[in-house]
Design a protein around this motif. Structure first.
Motif, PDB file in Angstrom:
ATOM      1  N   VAL A  86       0.861  -1.183   0.000  1.00 61.32           N
ATOM      2  CA  VAL A  86       0.000   0.000   0.000  1.00 61.32           C
ATOM      3  C   VAL A  86       0.895   1.231   0.000  1.00 61.32           C
ATOM      4  O   VAL A  86       1.599   1.495   0.979  1.00 61.32           O
ATOM      5  CB  VAL A  86      -0.937   0.011   1.223  1.00 61.32           C
ATOM      6  N   SER A  87       0.868   1.981  -1.093  1.00 60.52           N
ATOM      7  CA  SER A  87       1.765   3.139  -1.258  1.00 60.52           C
ATOM      8  C   SER A  87       0.959   4.399  -1.507  1.00 60.52           C
ATOM      9  O   SER A  87      -0.071   4.359  -2.193  1.00 60.52           O
ATOM     10  CB  SER A  87       2.722   2.902  -2.440  1.00 60.52           C
ATOM     11  N   ASN A  88       1.433   5.510  -0.929  1.00 60.04           N
ATOM     12  CA  ASN A  88       0.772   6.776  -1.225  1.00 60.04           C
ATOM     13  C   ASN A  88       1.203   7.277  -2.603  1.00 60.04           C
ATOM     14  O   ASN A  88       2.116   6.739  -3.241  1.00 60.04           O
ATOM     15  CB  ASN A  88       1.036   7.807  -0.126  1.00 60.04           C
ATOM     16  N   LEU A  89       0.561   8.323  -3.083  1.00 64.75           N
ATOM     17  CA  LEU A  89       0.783   8.787  -4.453  1.00 64.75           C
ATOM     18  C   LEU A  89       2.206   9.271  -4.668  1.00 64.75           C
ATOM     19  O   LEU A  89       2.784   9.083  -5.746  1.00 64.75           O
ATOM     20  CB  LEU A  89      -0.210   9.909  -4.784  1.00 64.75           C
ATOM     21  N   GLU A  90       2.792   9.884  -3.655  1.00 69.11           N
ATOM     22  CA  GLU A  90       4.158  10.389  -3.803  1.00 69.11           C
ATOM     23  C   GLU A  90       5.151   9.238  -3.973  1.00 69.11           C
ATOM     24  O   GLU A  90       6.103   9.345  -4.770  1.00 69.11           O
ATOM     25  CB  GLU A  90       4.529  11.233  -2.592  1.00 69.11           C
ATOM     26  N   PHE A  91       4.941   8.147  -3.264  1.00 67.51           N
ATOM     27  CA  PHE A  91       5.828   6.989  -3.416  1.00 67.51           C
ATOM     28  C   PHE A  91       5.707   6.408  -4.822  1.00 67.51           C
ATOM     29  O   PHE A  91       6.713   6.061  -5.452  1.00 67.51           O
ATOM     30  CB  PHE A  91       5.480   5.931  -2.375  1.00 67.51           C
ATOM     31  N   VAL A  92       4.488   6.292  -5.325  1.00 70.71           N
ATOM     32  CA  VAL A  92       4.286   5.767  -6.680  1.00 70.71           C
ATOM     33  C   VAL A  92       4.938   6.676  -7.697  1.00 70.71           C
ATOM     34  O   VAL A  92       5.620   6.218  -8.639  1.00 70.71           O
ATOM     35  CB  VAL A  92       2.776   5.606  -6.971  1.00 70.71           C
ATOM     36  N   ARG A  93       4.759   7.975  -7.527  1.00 69.39           N
ATOM     37  CA  ARG A  93       5.291   8.945  -8.489  1.00 69.39           C
ATOM     38  C   ARG A  93       6.821   8.917  -8.531  1.00 69.39           C
ATOM     39  O   ARG A  93       7.429   9.063  -9.601  1.00 69.39           O
ATOM     40  CB  ARG A  93       4.782  10.345  -8.125  1.00 69.39           C
ATOM     41  N   GLN A  94       7.456   8.724  -7.379  1.00 68.35           N
ATOM     42  CA  GLN A  94       8.910   8.809  -7.308  1.00 68.35           C
ATOM     43  C   GLN A  94       9.626   7.490  -7.593  1.00 68.35           C
ATOM     44  O   GLN A  94      10.812   7.498  -7.922  1.00 68.35           O
ATOM     45  CB  GLN A  94       9.330   9.309  -5.921  1.00 68.35           C
ATOM     46  N   ASN A  95       8.929   6.354  -7.475  1.00 69.65           N
ATOM     47  CA  ASN A  95       9.617   5.065  -7.553  1.00 69.65           C
ATOM     48  C   ASN A  95       9.210   4.186  -8.736  1.00 69.65           C
ATOM     49  O   ASN A  95      10.050   3.458  -9.261  1.00 69.65           O
ATOM     50  CB  ASN A  95       9.388   4.280  -6.256  1.00 69.65           C
ATOM     51  N   TYR A  96       7.960   4.226  -9.137  1.00 69.60           N
ATOM     52  CA  TYR A  96       7.507   3.321 -10.192  1.00 69.60           C
ATOM     53  C   TYR A  96       7.884   3.844 -11.577  1.00 69.60           C
ATOM     54  O   TYR A  96       7.965   5.058 -11.806  1.00 69.60           O
ATOM     55  CB  TYR A  96       6.002   3.113 -10.117  1.00 69.60           C
ATOM     56  N   ASN A  97       8.069   2.907 -12.472  1.00 66.66           N
ATOM     57  CA  ASN A  97       8.348   3.230 -13.868  1.00 66.66           C
ATOM     58  C   ASN A  97       7.019   3.412 -14.597  1.00 66.66           C
ATOM     59  O   ASN A  97       6.222   2.471 -14.685  1.00 66.66           O
ATOM     60  CB  ASN A  97       9.157   2.084 -14.500  1.00 66.66           C
ATOM     61  N   PRO A  98       6.749   4.592 -15.162  1.00 65.83           N
ATOM     62  CA  PRO A  98       5.474   4.813 -15.852  1.00 65.83           C
ATOM     63  C   PRO A  98       5.244   3.851 -16.999  1.00 65.83           C
ATOM     64  O   PRO A  98       4.114   3.406 -17.229  1.00 65.83           O
ATOM     65  CB  PRO A  98       5.590   6.260 -16.344  1.00 65.83           C
ATOM     66  N   SER A  99       6.308   3.513 -17.727  1.00 61.81           N
ATOM     67  CA  SER A  99       6.154   2.589 -18.853  1.00 61.81           C
ATOM     68  C   SER A  99       5.721   1.209 -18.369  1.00 61.81           C
ATOM     69  O   SER A  99       4.936   0.514 -19.034  1.00 61.81           O
ATOM     70  CB  SER A  99       7.476   2.487 -19.620  1.00 61.81           C
ATOM     71  N   PHE A 100       6.212   0.796 -17.212  1.00 56.72           N
ATOM     72  CA  PHE A 100       5.811  -0.487 -16.648  1.00 56.72           C
ATOM     73  C   PHE A 100       4.343  -0.463 -16.239  1.00 56.72           C
ATOM     74  O   PHE A 100       3.593  -1.425 -16.476  1.00 56.72           O
ATOM     75  CB  PHE A 100       6.700  -0.810 -15.447  1.00 56.72           C
ATOM     76  N   LEU A 101       3.890   0.641 -15.647  1.00 57.48           N
ATOM     77  CA  LEU A 101       2.514   0.737 -15.182  1.00 57.48           C
ATOM     78  C   LEU A 101       1.514   0.791 -16.324  1.00 57.48           C
ATOM     79  O   LEU A 101       0.334   0.462 -16.133  1.00 57.48           O
ATOM     80  CB  LEU A 101       2.351   1.975 -14.284  1.00 57.48           C
ATOM     81  N   GLU A 102       1.952   1.210 -17.502  1.00 56.34           N
ATOM     82  CA  GLU A 102       1.045   1.290 -18.639  1.00 56.34           C
ATOM     83  C   GLU A 102       0.483  -0.078 -19.019  1.00 56.34           C
ATOM     84  O   GLU A 102      -0.569  -0.171 -19.645  1.00 56.34           O
ATOM     85  CB  GLU A 102       1.759   1.906 -19.837  1.00 56.34           C
ATOM     86  N   GLY A 103       1.165  -1.132 -18.649  1.00 55.40           N
ATOM     87  CA  GLY A 103       0.653  -2.470 -18.927  1.00 55.40           C
ATOM     88  C   GLY A 103      -0.471  -2.887 -17.993  1.00 55.40           C
ATOM     89  O   GLY A 103      -1.107  -3.926 -18.220  1.00 55.40           O
ATOM     90  N   TYR A 104      -0.741  -2.085 -16.933  1.00 55.22           N
ATOM     91  CA  TYR A 104      -1.764  -2.438 -15.950  1.00 55.22           C
ATOM     92  C   TYR A 104      -2.842  -1.355 -15.797  1.00 55.22           C
ATOM     93  O   TYR A 104      -4.019  -1.690 -15.590  1.00 55.22           O
ATOM     94  CB  TYR A 104      -1.118  -2.667 -14.573  1.00 55.22           C
ATOM     95  N   ILE A 105      -2.446  -0.094 -15.877  1.00 63.00           N
ATOM     96  CA  ILE A 105      -3.336   1.018 -15.542  1.00 63.00           C
ATOM     97  C   ILE A 105      -3.623   1.858 -16.784  1.00 63.00           C
ATOM     98  O   ILE A 105      -2.783   1.981 -17.685  1.00 63.00           O
ATOM     99  CB  ILE A 105      -2.710   1.903 -14.437  1.00 63.00           C
ATOM    100  N   LEU A 106      -4.807   2.446 -16.816  1.00 60.46           N
ATOM    101  CA  LEU A 106      -5.190   3.304 -17.935  1.00 60.46           C
ATOM    102  C   LEU A 106      -4.234   4.486 -18.065  1.00 60.46           C
ATOM    103  O   LEU A 106      -3.775   5.053 -17.063  1.00 60.46           O
ATOM    104  CB  LEU A 106      -6.617   3.818 -17.745  1.00 60.46           C
ATOM    105  N   ALA A 107      -3.977   4.878 -19.303  1.00 59.36           N
ATOM    106  CA  ALA A 107      -3.048   5.974 -19.565  1.00 59.36           C
ATOM    107  C   ALA A 107      -3.558   7.287 -18.978  1.00 59.36           C
ATOM    108  O   ALA A 107      -2.758   8.118 -18.528  1.00 59.36           O
ATOM    109  CB  ALA A 107      -2.832   6.119 -21.068  1.00 59.36           C
TER     110      ALA A 107
END
Length: 270
Positions: free
Chosen positions: A106-127
């Motif tokens: 469970v991560s807050n938005l700032e953690f997701v923004r600073q750590n996750y790769n946007p290109s990786f998330l595109e395979g799971y979440i809407l653009a």
């Protein structure tokens, strides 16, 4: 009619109370059923990891989404799924060391923004959701992919085993509409609380408590009839006699008038 209406109201209140109690207990059980395993925090970034034992990723995703509806949920996958909420992201991963368990990150938005790769998330979440989250920082994220892969795709902050204080302060996975019913008059309550009147006997909103019954008995009036033996206790009581009304006909206690020389009949004076 009034008695019947009162019975219907009591039944309805009892049903509502029982339903809310069961719902609160179910939500609390769900919120506390996942033990906290690891945490990390760096400034505004915060993430915590829970473990769902003997549950697959789709099973946990279904449980969480039913308890708290997400804005977006990724397609069903046995290895990894995402649940997106307005203020947090849930990353569900199969534990590579214990495949029968699921890790809930469970991560807050700032953690997701600073750590996750946007290109990786595109395979799971809407653009569209990714654009709203990353905005101008879309290309500034890291290469992180989740707690199960933290040794390969390292986050910018380090996870550690939660201390006793962190376990106490950090919130569990909670659900919407949770609550609890606190019974007043507990042994641990303060003296001021113990002086307050309870809802009813056993915490019931319908049944009268013993204190209410005794109080009503003290205020209840009594009609005491004096005894014939004229005891001193009864003599102290004042006998209440009905007052004569000004419109009532006065009683005539004088002897009846006898007409002399008549037929010998007795006429009662009116």
């Amino acid at each position: 009619m009034v008695k019947r209406l009162f019975t219907i109201i009591k039944t309805t209140l009892a049903v509502v109370l029982v339903a809310s109690t069961l719902a609160g207990c179910t939500s609390q059980a769900m919120g506390s059923s996942y033990p906290l395993e690891s945490v990390t925090q760096d400034g505004k970034q915060q993430s915590r990891v829970y473990r769902a034992e003997n549950k697959t990723v789709p099973q946990v995703a279904k449980e969480l989404s039913e308890q708290k509806k997400p804005k977006e949920i990724s397609k069903e996958d046995n290895d990894q799924m995402f649940l997106v909420y307005s203020d947090e992201w849930y990353n569900l991963q199969k534990d590579p060391k214990k495949p029968e368990d699921t890790l809930i990150e469970v991560s807050n938005l700032e953690f997701v923004r600073q750590n996750y790769n946007p290109s990786f998330l595109e395979g799971y979440i809407l653009a569209s959701i990714l654009n709203d989250l990353f905005d101008s920082h879309k290309r500034s994220g890291g290469s992180y992919r989740g707690y199960a892969d933290k040794d390969i795709y390292k986050p910018k902050t380090e996870y550690h085993t939660p201390t006793a204080k962190e376990k106490k302060n950090l919130p569990p996975i909670t659900t919407e509409g949770t609550g609890s019913i606190i019974k007043r008059g507990d042994s641990s309550s303060s003296s001021s609380d113990s002086k307050r009147s309870s809802v009813g006997s056993g915490g019931s909103i319908i049944k009268k408590s013993d204190t209410d019954t005794s109080a009503s008995n003290e205020k209840r009036g009594k009609i005491i009839r004096s005894s014939d033996d004229g005891s001193s206790y009864d003599k102290q009581r004042t006998k209440v006699k009905p007052k004569d009304s000004i419109f009532s006909r006065p009683k005539n206690n004088s002897p009846p008038k006898v007409k002399v020389g008549g037929s010998g009949k007795i006429f009662k004076r009116r």
